[in-house]
Design a protein around this motif. Sequence first.
Motif, PDB file in Angstrom:
ATOM      1  N   VAL A  51     -45.679  -2.332   7.414  1.00 19.13           N
ATOM      2  CA  VAL A  51     -45.316  -1.300   6.471  1.00 19.13           C
ATOM      3  C   VAL A  51     -44.960  -0.067   7.277  1.00 19.13           C
ATOM      4  O   VAL A  51     -45.824   0.583   7.878  1.00 19.13           O
ATOM      5  CB  VAL A  51     -46.468  -0.987   5.485  1.00 19.13           C
ATOM      6  N   TYR A  52     -43.680   0.241   7.344  1.00 22.05           N
ATOM      7  CA  TYR A  52     -43.210   1.354   8.146  1.00 22.05           C
ATOM      8  C   TYR A  52     -43.311   2.651   7.359  1.00 22.05           C
ATOM      9  O   TYR A  52     -43.110   2.677   6.136  1.00 22.05           O
ATOM     10  CB  TYR A  52     -41.761   1.116   8.577  1.00 22.05           C
ATOM     11  N   PRO A  53     -43.606   3.742   8.045  1.00 26.13           N
ATOM     12  CA  PRO A  53     -43.666   5.044   7.334  1.00 26.13           C
ATOM     13  C   PRO A  53     -42.273   5.439   6.839  1.00 26.13           C
ATOM     14  O   PRO A  53     -41.268   5.095   7.440  1.00 26.13           O
ATOM     15  CB  PRO A  53     -44.163   6.013   8.407  1.00 26.13           C
ATOM     16  N   GLU A  54     -42.238   6.145   5.729  1.00 27.93           N
ATOM     17  CA  GLU A  54     -40.950   6.565   5.171  1.00 27.93           C
ATOM     18  C   GLU A  54     -40.354   7.701   6.005  1.00 27.93           C
ATOM     19  O   GLU A  54     -41.069   8.520   6.522  1.00 27.93           O
ATOM     20  CB  GLU A  54     -41.149   7.022   3.723  1.00 27.93           C
TER      21      GLU A  54
END
Length: 199
Positions: A196-199
């Motif tokens: 889950v990559y940071p926005e």
Amino acid sequence: MLDGPSLLAYPTDIEAYGRLSALLTIGNMRAEKGEYHISRADVYAHRKGIIFAVVMPGMLNRRFEYEASFITAVADCSEALRGQLYLAATRSYMGNDNKLIFRTSQLPDFYRIPVVATGDVHYHHPARRDLQDVLTCVREKCKIQEAGFRLHQNAERYMKEVAEMKRLFRKYPSTIYNTMVISEACNFSLDELKYVYPE
């Protein structure tokens, strides 16, 4: 654990894997790089959905028994981890396997903790022994010629076939059965993990 026996941990689902990761993060933050400081209380707080197996000592005392302090710690764990705890029986080929496994097999009579056959696996195939030795040297910051007793004493730390495990534990068939119980309970695969990559 700092105040108890070493444990193998088998997460049964992705949520349990998350709790195990959180537990390791806690232990890692308390210690120097490459070490973990985890207490029994930490394990108990993160236990949901995780099956544990106690890593048994590689030696018995002069009476050919496990030390009383170790048994007391295992008994404490069995109370807190009821239904989630096993004793790990392993063949290390160090000359005392039969005595160790026999003593381990007696403990369920008193503490009602089932015994499971394990392999102390460090590599998946016998041909990977050399790579394991190299990785040990990297970790220990030494040359292979200097590694000595830091290397495993034999080449038996590979993942064995089911038939071989049944042969090794033929006197204790329940240990193989318990291995299957754990295997069937663990419905989690690393393939389920997604970054889950940071926005």
